[in-house]
Design an enzyme around this catalytic site. Structure first.
Site, PDB file in Angstrom:
ATOM      1  N   MET A  86       0.818  -1.200   0.000  1.00 38.75           N
ATOM      2  CA  MET A  86       0.000   0.000   0.000  1.00 38.75           C
ATOM      3  C   MET A  86       0.864   1.267   0.000  1.00 38.75           C
ATOM      4  O   MET A  86       2.065   1.219   0.205  1.00 38.75           O
ATOM      5  CB  MET A  86      -0.918  -0.002   1.213  1.00 38.75           C
ATOM      6  CG  MET A  86      -1.924  -1.148   1.224  1.00 38.75           C
ATOM      7  SD  MET A  86      -2.993  -1.166   2.682  1.00 38.75           S
ATOM      8  CE  MET A  86      -3.983   0.312   2.400  1.00 38.75           C
ATOM      9  N   HIS A  87       0.201   2.386  -0.274  1.00 41.89           N
ATOM     10  CA  HIS A  87       0.710   3.750  -0.045  1.00 41.89           C
ATOM     11  C   HIS A  87       1.752   4.247  -1.061  1.00 41.89           C
ATOM     12  O   HIS A  87       2.104   5.428  -1.036  1.00 41.89           O
ATOM     13  CB  HIS A  87       1.331   3.892   1.348  1.00 41.89           C
ATOM     14  CG  HIS A  87       0.508   3.358   2.463  1.00 41.89           C
ATOM     15  ND1 HIS A  87      -0.801   3.722   2.692  1.00 41.89           N
ATOM     16  CD2 HIS A  87       0.807   2.464   3.449  1.00 41.89           C
ATOM     17  CE1 HIS A  87      -1.266   3.093   3.752  1.00 41.89           C
ATOM     18  NE2 HIS A  87      -0.313   2.320   4.225  1.00 41.89           N
ATOM     19  N   ASP A 133      -2.608  -5.146   0.470  1.00 42.20           N
ATOM     20  CA  ASP A 133      -2.050  -6.429   0.903  1.00 42.20           C
ATOM     21  C   ASP A 133      -2.770  -7.007   2.118  1.00 42.20           C
ATOM     22  O   ASP A 133      -3.084  -8.211   2.158  1.00 42.20           O
ATOM     23  CB  ASP A 133      -0.552  -6.308   1.157  1.00 42.20           C
ATOM     24  CG  ASP A 133      -0.152  -5.112   2.010  1.00 42.20           C
ATOM     25  OD1 ASP A 133      -1.048  -4.420   2.554  1.00 42.20           O
ATOM     26  OD2 ASP A 133       1.050  -4.858   2.138  1.00 42.20           O
TER      27      ASP A 133
END
Length: 485
Positions: free
Chosen positions: A79-80, A236
């Site tokens: 992520m991110h 995830d």
């Protein structure tokens, strides 16, 4: 047949799953992380694509007939990450990853510019999130910022290469600080706070919804009978939740991957940003979750093995499957800073209590316990938000260690369960989402719990000693912060 692709930090994993949810083939391709300066963490998106092609080529070689019958593909991903593209979808710079700490100043700037940030996004601004990274790029790389036409998360970039579509789903989008998490829609105010608009964002879908079809040349490459539908997919941890059947309020699990996560599924949007608890959308419609996140978990053990020049399996060989007592050594697992509950990108790790008698076994156990104590911090933060956890599954690479699971059970004072196949849970959850997108089945009927390997119970005789060790551990962060200052 269905494929799940999990774009992690250290590898791309892919699984080929049949209608009975049996894994027919799996493949993994390694990735590397670039750290050009301290606190920076980046990857080349092209390396993701080449690893994905290689993994899918291996699935096709191992199970060609099953590959030909694939109907749906799901994506899971780290992520991110900020993947910046120009108007021709060309990558403008390496992706700034989730564990990058460069944007601490920009977090403060974003919160000042938009006081409603925590109420709308459900989260405190942290350097790992996507939006502050764009403020950093705007300040330090203004030419690249001006050329940015689209900002994609890592798995959305894979989807672009697979389908030609700019699409993202809710669980990953919730980790950008651009999403109104309760409304499950981009927030114009959040985007404006970073100098962006909706035109810079991919369109949003639910994780179990269709999000494009595989490009014709790729269908031909893998000799598929039809162009599979790609699902929205999941971040995830949300993919891990789908794999575990953690889709009902109260379901919980711990992930011991590169980072560490304590997850709890919730019926609604339930933020607690004051203690750096994440409140995100789930990848399934009308479902949310909370997470406590630590930035270094299994990566701490990998670091120790590398530092000692000893394989990880060798480090564990003489320690057994359950702790006899806490290690006399304390370890602060802040190798990449920390999120829950400290939100501190600059804090760093430490061993405390070394003496002439300290040996490798004490260090190994201390590292495992340090990660467990950090997860206990997460549990306390979720409890402060009103979340009640009575048991949890354990997944991720670290979950293969019975000793580590036993340590965590004792530190959290919770019964835990090891899950069979947990090392590919992200890819398996993605495959389930690919199935849902292709078939339109009820997610609750499909997302059932997997087989459990064994239950791990806390040891009553160790409760007091681990409580005392945790109380000592709680003093580490303030002391390390004072030294660093």
């Amino acid at each position: 047949m269905y494929i799940g692709i999990d774009l992690g930090t250290s590898s791309v994993k892919a699984v080929l799953v049949d209608e009975r949810e049996q894994i027919l083939a799996q493949a993994s391709e390694a990735l590397t992380v670039s750290r050009p300066v301290p606190t920076h963490s980046e990857q080349d998106p092209e390396s993701w694509w080449q690893a994905t092609l290689a993994a899918l080529d291996r699935l096709a070689a191992e199970a060609p007939q099953a590959m030909a019958a694939v109907r749906g593909i799901g994506l899971s991903g780290q992520m991110h990450g900020a993947t910046l593209l120009d108007a021709q979808d060309r990558v403008l710079r390496p992706c700034i990853l989730w564990n990058d700490g460069r944007a601490a100043a920009e977090c403060a700037e974003m919160e000042r510019a938009w006081p409603e940030l925590r109420a709308v996004t459900g989260n405190i601004a942290m350097p790992g999130f996507t939006a502050p990274k764009l403020l950093w790029v705007k300040r330090h790389e203004p030419i690249i910022f001006a050329a940015t036409a689209k900002v994609l998360l890592p798995k959305a970039y894979l989807r672009l290469r697979l389908t030609g579509e700019h699409v993202e789903e809710m669980s990953d989008a919730a980790g950008t600080l651009w999403l109104d998490v309760a409304k499950r829609d981009w927030s114009d105010a959040a985007l404006a706070a970073t100098g962006l608009t909706r035109q810079h964002m991919p369109r949003l879908v639910e994780g179990s919804a269709p999000a494009g079809t595989l490009r014709a040349e790729l269908q031909q490459r893998w000799s598929m009978n039809q162009a599979p539908i790609l699902a929205g997919g999941a971040g995830d941890n949300a993919a891990g939740a789908v794999s575990l059947g953690a889709v009902r309020p109260g379901d919980a699990f711990i992930s011991l991957g590169t980072s560490g996560v304590l997850w709890a599924t919730t019926a609604g949007f339930a933020p607690n940003p004051g203690q750096a608890v994440h409140a995100f959308c789930h990848s399934l419609p009308r479902t949310w979750h909370q997470m406590g996140v630590i930035l270094s978990a299994a990566s701490c053990f990998a670091w120790l093995a590398k530092t000692l020049g000893t394989p990880e399996a060798t480090l564990l060989k003489d320690l057994g499957n359950a702790p006899q007592r806490p290690s006399p050594i304390l370890f602060a697992p802040y190798l990449s800073g920390e999120r829950t509950p400290h939100n501190d990108a600059d804090i760093r790790g430490a061993f405390i209590g070394l003496d002439h008698e300290t040996g490798r076994p004490e260090l190994v156990q201390a590292v495992m316990e340090g990660v467990a104590f950090a997860l206990r911090d997460c549990l306390d933060a979720l409890r402060a938000a009103g979340t009640r956890i009575t048991t949890a599954d354990v997944i991720g690479g670290g979950a293969r260690s019975p000793l580590w699971c036993a340590i965590i059970a004792n530190v959290l004072d919770l019964p835990l369960t090891q899950v069979l196949g947990g090392e590919v849970s992200g890819a398996f959850g993605a495959a389930r989402l690919g199935r849902l997108a292709a078939t339109g089945e009820d997610p609750i009927a499909v997302c059932l719990p997997p087989a459990r390997a064994q239950a791990i119970l806390p040891t009553a005789s160790l409760r007091d000693s681990y409580a005392a060790s945790y109380a000592r551990y709680r003093k580490l962060y303030p002391g390390l912060k004072e030294i660093a200052a």
